[in-house]
Design a protein around this motif. Structure first.
Motif, PDB file in Angstrom:
ATOM      1  N   GLY A 104     -79.316-145.591  33.667  1.00 52.34           N
ATOM      2  CA  GLY A 104     -78.756-146.866  34.058  1.00 52.34           C
ATOM      3  C   GLY A 104     -79.724-147.747  34.806  1.00 52.34           C
ATOM      4  N   ARG A 105     -80.904-147.208  35.175  1.00 55.98           N
ATOM      5  CA  ARG A 105     -81.879-148.014  35.889  1.00 55.98           C
ATOM      6  C   ARG A 105     -82.709-148.825  34.903  1.00 55.98           C
ATOM      7  N   ARG A 106     -83.108-150.009  35.339  1.00 50.70           N
ATOM      8  CA  ARG A 106     -83.893-150.888  34.478  1.00 50.70           C
ATOM      9  C   ARG A 106     -85.368-150.588  34.678  1.00 50.70           C
ATOM     10  N   HIS A 107     -86.118-150.641  33.595  1.00 53.67           N
ATOM     11  CA  HIS A 107     -87.535-150.334  33.662  1.00 53.67           C
ATOM     12  C   HIS A 107     -88.268-151.208  32.672  1.00 53.67           C
ATOM     13  N   GLU A 108     -89.560-151.337  32.888  1.00 53.04           N
ATOM     14  CA  GLU A 108     -90.382-152.175  32.013  1.00 53.04           C
ATOM     15  C   GLU A 108     -90.686-151.432  30.726  1.00 53.04           C
ATOM     16  N   GLN A 109     -90.682-152.154  29.624  1.00 55.81           N
ATOM     17  CA  GLN A 109     -90.864-151.559  28.302  1.00 55.81           C
ATOM     18  C   GLN A 109     -92.261-151.827  27.762  1.00 55.81           C
ATOM     19  N   GLY A 110     -93.295-151.572  28.564  1.00 59.37           N
ATOM     20  CA  GLY A 110     -94.641-151.750  28.049  1.00 59.37           C
ATOM     21  C   GLY A 110     -94.924-153.180  27.690  1.00 59.37           C
ATOM     22  N   VAL A 111     -94.633-154.090  28.612  1.00 61.00           N
ATOM     23  CA  VAL A 111     -94.713-155.504  28.297  1.00 61.00           C
ATOM     24  C   VAL A 111     -96.099-155.903  27.803  1.00 61.00           C
ATOM     25  N   ARG A 112     -97.121-155.216  28.310  1.00 64.46           N
ATOM     26  CA  ARG A 112     -98.480-155.612  27.986  1.00 64.46           C
ATOM     27  C   ARG A 112     -99.054-154.859  26.801  1.00 64.46           C
ATOM     28  N   GLY A 113     -98.225-154.201  26.026  1.00 69.80           N
ATOM     29  CA  GLY A 113     -98.745-153.367  24.961  1.00 69.80           C
ATOM     30  C   GLY A 113     -99.105-154.086  23.689  1.00 69.80           C
ATOM     31  N   GLY A 114     -98.679-155.318  23.516  1.00 70.85           N
ATOM     32  CA  GLY A 114     -98.960-156.023  22.285  1.00 70.85           C
ATOM     33  C   GLY A 114     -98.040-155.561  21.168  1.00 70.85           C
ATOM     34  N   LEU A 115     -98.362-155.988  19.948  1.00 71.60           N
ATOM     35  CA  LEU A 115     -97.561-155.669  18.774  1.00 71.60           C
ATOM     36  C   LEU A 115     -97.981-154.306  18.231  1.00 71.60           C
ATOM     37  N   LYS A 116     -97.029-153.399  18.093  1.00 77.04           N
ATOM     38  CA  LYS A 116     -97.302-152.031  17.654  1.00 77.04           C
ATOM     39  C   LYS A 116     -97.306-151.942  16.134  1.00 77.04           C
TER      40      LYS A 116
END
Length: 458
Positions: A104-116
């Motif tokens: 239930g906790r919010r976390h960052e989803q690899g914002v800086r990862g670019g297009l996979k």
């Protein structure tokens, strides 16, 4: 009496709706009658434009590919990552940069990862079932450290280049110098991106291949194979960039918009190539250049020019001043430095009554600015830099400017509708709050009495 068009079978009405490109036109069609509303709203309105953040992964693209009967109606596709969130995310896409995990906790989803790679492959499969794709925007960075990412990028461009209906292409990458060489060094001429043709609008910003001369030569094929190009934007930061490789011999008989932002060494060949392109493209109406400046043009160059935007030291420069003197339809200009040379060019303009928009970047003093605006009595939009003209005026004007002096500028423009850049709610002198408020209200009352529709903005 039922209109005859509504007597057609539903399949034909659905086919008619599929030819409507713009979303606003679809909504207008849906509002025409209930029959079209039942066809347009569920089957067409939600599928004309697809905008998806790269962080959503391959799932939405797989869903599109699984419904080719809906994908037929797609006209515009936008795939972007974190670098363009400010442009696309707030109003056009859900906020997916922070998602809840299982706890239930919010976390960052690899914002800086670019297009996979998985996202690119899924997007490629979706593009293959969009035969009527008209516009493609790809904005973001690619992961270039694995073979899978390289293969996925190739598959994406193979799918994009397979559409003969594609007319608008925008390709933006994150600026991250120094850039490595492209990974597709073998069989460079076979890269699928070079096979795209018949475009009417092309925008390329900071693409990796623009920093690789052999790739620039290959990419010029896209320009040569798009003779009906109407809009071209190129932006790159490469000190060794050679504009002649890209635009040396190309001709665009229908080009009306051109924007070049070439941050490179001031090589004479680049200036000559740029000026030659302007000379042989008389259809241009909207021109903008940054960093790179062309050589002075002939007196009758760009006869259809309506908008001129220049971002160079002492703008508009020698070439810009030459265009000002001969312009007969110029409606928008800026940002300009109000220097004696610029003033002279403005005074010598053949027609000054056509200018409606003026953006001023620097001026010698309020007197010179008043002289400029008095040349353009029909000006409707004026912008000056938003600074404190008493304490922080140095980047804009040599001497301080009192707030009350701006009334002389605005009073010279009886048709002005929008004025931006100066806040009237802080007096530069060391006055009390009450005195400051009283003076500001007095100034605003005088302005609003003269121009009831004007707009002040800090």
């Amino acid at each position: 009496m039922t209109p005859r068009i509504l007597c057609l079978p539903t399949e034909l009405l659905d086919l008619i709706a599929s030819f409507v490109v713009a979303h606003r036109d679809l909504i207008a069609l849906a509002m025409a009658c209930r029959a079209f509303a039942f066809i347009v709203i569920p089957a067409h309105a939600a599928y004309r434009t697809i905008r998806i953040h790269g962080q959503r992964g391959p799932t939405p693209w797989a869903n599109i590919a699984a419904h080719p009967h809906r994908a037929i109606g797609v006209r515009s596709v936008v795939l972007f990552d974190h670098s363009e969130e400010a442009r696309f995310l707030p109003e056009r896409a859900p906020n997916i940069t922070a998602l809840p995990d299982r706890s239930g906790r919010r976390h960052e989803q690899g914002v800086r990862g670019g297009l996979k790679s998985g996202t690119l492959l899924a997007a490629a499969s979706a593009l293959r079932v969009m035969p009527n794709l008209h516009s493609l925007i790809l904005s973001g960075s690619f992961s270039r450290d694995t073979t899978a990412c390289h293969a996925a990028e190739t598959a994406f461009w193979v799918a994009a280049s397979s559409h003969g209906s594609l007319k608008r292409l925008e390709y933006t990458q994150t600026l991250s110098p120094p850039a490595p060489l492209p990974w597709y060094m073998t069989d460079l001429h076979l890269h699928p991106l070079w096979s795209i043709s018949n475009l009417t609008s092309l925008t390329v910003k900071n693409a990796l291949f623009l920093r690789h001369p052999p790739s620039v030569t290959q990419f010029s094929r896209v320009l040569r194979n798009s003779p009906a190009l109407e809009s071209l934007t190129v932006e790159t930061h490469d000190q060794s960039f050679d504009l002649h490789m890209l635009l040396g011999e190309t001709r665009f008989p229908l080009l009306s918009g051109l924007s070049l932002s070439i941050h490179a060494r001031p090589e004479p060949t680049n200036s000559r190539t740029f000026s030659a392109l302007l000379e042989r493209t008389p259809t241009l109406q909207h021109v903008a250049w940054r960093y790179l400046e062309p050589n002075p043009l002939s007196p009758n160059a760009l006869p259809a020019l309506r908008s001129l935007r220049i971002d160079v030291p002492d703008s508009p420069g020698a070439a810009g001043c030459g265009l000002l003197r001969t312009a007969e339809h110029l409606a928008a200009l800026g940002p300009v430095y109000v220097t004696p040379e610029t003033l002279e060019a403005m005074v010598q303009m053949r027609r000054r009554d056509t200018l409606r928009v003026l953006d001023v970047a620097r001026f010698d003093g309020i007197a010179s600015l008043v002289r400029v605006v008095r040349l353009f009595a029909r000006l409707r939009w004026l912008r000056v830099p938003a600074v404190d003209y008493w304490h922080e005026h140095a980047p804009v004007t040599p001497a301080p400017v009192h707030r009350a002096e701006w009334f002389g500028v605005l009073n010279s423009l009886p048709m002005l509708e929008v004025f931006r850049g100066v806040s009237f709610f802080h007096d530069p002198e060391r006055a009390s709050i009450e005195e400051n408020d009283e003076r500001a209200c007095h100034i605003l009352n005088k302005i609003l009495k003269k121009k009831p529709d004007s707009e002040q903005e800090s």
